[in-house]
Design a protein around this motif. Structure first.
Motif, PDB file in Angstrom:
ATOM      1  N   LYS A  31       0.129  -5.754   1.370  1.00 38.30           N
ATOM      2  CA  LYS A  31      -1.294  -6.135   0.957  1.00 38.30           C
ATOM      3  C   LYS A  31      -1.756  -7.595   1.553  1.00 38.30           C
ATOM      4  CE  LYS A  31      -1.950  -2.840  -2.662  1.00 38.30           C
ATOM      5  NZ  LYS A  31      -1.876  -2.627  -4.277  1.00 38.30           N
TER       6      LYS A  31
ATOM      7  N   LYS B  64       0.155   4.207   0.561  1.00 33.99           N
ATOM      8  CA  LYS B  64      -0.211   5.273   1.604  1.00 33.99           C
ATOM      9  C   LYS B  64       0.407   4.750   3.013  1.00 33.99           C
ATOM     10  CE  LYS B  64      -4.149   7.524  -0.716  1.00 33.99           C
ATOM     11  NZ  LYS B  64      -5.611   7.489  -0.892  1.00 33.99           N
ATOM     12  N   THR B  65       0.690   3.483   3.189  1.00 32.84           N
ATOM     13  CA  THR B  65       1.117   3.122   4.639  1.00 32.84           C
ATOM     14  C   THR B  65       2.379   2.177   4.495  1.00 32.84           C
ATOM     15  OG1 THR B  65      -0.101   1.032   4.356  1.00 32.84           O
ATOM     16  CG2 THR B  65      -1.308   2.896   5.400  1.00 32.84           C
TER      17      THR B  65
ATOM     18  N   GLN C  64       0.643  -1.036  -0.045  1.00 29.14           N
ATOM     19  CA  GLN C  64      -0.011   0.081  -0.176  1.00 29.14           C
ATOM     20  C   GLN C  64       0.930   1.324   0.098  1.00 29.14           C
ATOM     21  OE1 GLN C  64      -3.287  -0.528   0.130  1.00 29.14           O
ATOM     22  NE2 GLN C  64      -3.678  -2.370   1.413  1.00 29.14           N
TER      23      GLN C  64
END
Ligand SMILES: Cc1cc2nc3c(=O)[nH]c(=O)nc-3n(C[C@H](O)[C@H](O)[C@H](O)COP(=O)(O)OP(=O)(O)OC[C@H]3O[C@@H](n4cnc5c(N)ncnc54)[C@H](O)[C@@H]3O)c2cc1C
Length: 417
Positions: A372, A367-368, A365
């Protein structure tokens, strides 16, 4: 139990640790070497090029293969944050040519010491001489790591920051790829990058030790131009090295691995177009008709290049300038603009500044920086399939991904309380 267990005490691991601890997590960093940050201490020829002042667009243009993946990480922590952070921990910086940011002290060791001191002050614990060889999982979560001594260390979240496979003597020998692969993560083929090359023929060896400045190197892959760089290069006993060769290696390392023909063509007179160079050669030959060719060459090339040029052109240096035919003049001009070297191999990982390829970004991911596949597993730094040119870009990737992954690992743990 530790909240966040970080595997790898490089710049990515330390930044992740500091920012996870700042967010309230109990952090443990596991480092296989006797001390963390071994590679950081040799960066920038011992001076540590921390980051680059380029704006976001220009910054992303220096990174491959999927620079946009880094946007959330750069949004959270970019070059100005790096400068402010190091100022805060007692490492003021200066900006040099090309926007390269260095510590004022010119000391990579000082950078490493300051990072370590801040990590310890933030409450981060360290265990060195602790090499991880297995990640344990249960019901879709990573539960523990196993050391090569078979000791098991548990945690709530895990962060893989094991670096790439280059300069393995510093501790980064590619362990992270196997660790992630064992959990189902894909790894794109890894290759040495920012690395010197071996070339065919005798020319490089004959010229070893010679460094050329203000030249242009052009890359040709299967007869098609694939890149160019202007600056400094170095001839070595095995081939070509120096800043522009290292930079260009990111353009052709894949092609070379695929068995394609790669040629580096050096333009020794990049400021002079063909007609202008021809005019200059003609004028010099006319005005110095009674001069020996070998002496006249001194007006055109560094002395060390001259015997090699004469050899390649099959010209006698004792020949008088007025005896040089139009055809010979054309050959001289061509060689000055297109001094060709067939690339036969990249130098090995042990000599590469970075590794290209790595953990596939598709399964992470942006954004973080969480997996996954395993929501409590995070990634940061060179282990990812991201790499950049020289100029401070690679360390910024390590810092930015470290901060983002560290904070999100801490948040995940806190959300579970
Ligand atoms: C000679 C040289 C000069 C460089 N100069 C610059 C520069 O000036 N500017 C710049 O931006 N970039 C530079 N780089 C690149 C930069 O150093 C890397 O991009 C950066 O160090 C990557 O950080 P990282 O934390 O991801 O990995 P690393 O720094 O490689 O750290 C990974 C850590 O993980 C540890 N580890 C690995 N496997 C395990 C395991 N199984 N268990 C426990 N621990 C493990 C390793 O021992 C290591 O300490 C240079 C690189 C080299 C080789």
């Amino acid at each position: 139990m530790n909240d966040v267990v970080i595997i790898g005490g490089g710049p990515a691991g330390l930044m992740a640790g500091i920012f996870a601890a700042r967010s309230g997590a109990k952090v443990l960093i596991l480092e296989r070497m006797r001390e963390p940050l071994r590679k950081l201490k040799i960066t920038g020829k011992g001076r540590c090029n921390l980051t680059n002042t380029a704006d976001l667009r220009a910054f992303l243009a220096e990174i491959g293969p999927q620079p946009n993946f880094l946007k959330p990480a750069f949004h959270r922590f970019f070059n100005n944050d790096t400068v402010a952070f190091f100022q805060e921990i007692g490492v003021p910086t200066v900006v040099e040519r090309g926007g390269r940011v260095f510590p004022e002290s010119n000391s990579a060791v000082e950078v490493a010491n300051a990072l370590m001191a801040r990590a310890v002050k933030s409450g981060v614990s360290f265990r060195c001489d602790s090499r991880i060889h297995r990640l344990l999982q249960e019901d879709g979560r990573v539960t523990a790591v196993e050391l090569t001594t078979h000791e098991i260390i548990q945690g709530k979240a895990f962060l893989l920051a094991t670096g790439g496979a280059s300069y393995p003597a510093t501790g980064s020998s590619g362990d992270g790829y196997a660790l992630a692969r064992s959990l189902g993560h894909r790894v794109t083929p890894i290759r040495p990058a920012l690395v010197a090359v071996e070339t065919a023929g005798d020319s490089a060896g004959n010229l070893q030790g010679l460094s050329l400045v203000n030249v242009q190197a052009n890359v040709w892959i299967e007869g098609r131009k694939a890149g160019e760089a202007f600056g400094e290069l170095l001839f070595t006993h095995f081939g070509l090295s120096g800043p522009i060769i290292l930079t260009l290696s990111r353009r052709y390392n894949e092609a070379l691995q695929e068995g394609k023909e790669v040629v580096l063509s050096i333009d020794l007179k990049p400021a002079l177009e063909d007609p202008k160079l021809d005019l200059r050669l003609r004028r010099d030959l006319d005005e110095n008709g009674k001069m020996k060719l070998a002496n006249l060459f001194k007006q055109w090339l560094p002395s060390k290049l001259i015997p090699e040029f004469l050899r390649l052109l099959e010209l006698d240096g004792n020949k008088m300038a007025h005896q040089v035919s139009a055809e010979e003049r054309k050959k001289i001009r061509r060689l000055m603009k297109d001094f060709r070297f067939q690339v036969t191999a990249l130098r090995p990982f042990s000599e590469a500044i970075i590794t290209s390829g790595g953990l596939s970004l598709e399964q992470i991911q942006p954004k973080t920086l969480a997996s996954k596949l395993y929501p409590n597993l995070f990634f940061a730094g060179e282990v990812l399939d991201l790499d950049a040119n020289t100029g401070g870009f690679n360390l910024q990737i390590a810092f930015s991904t470290g901060v983002l992954a560290g904070e999100h690992a801490a948040q995940l743990v806190q959300a579970q309380v």
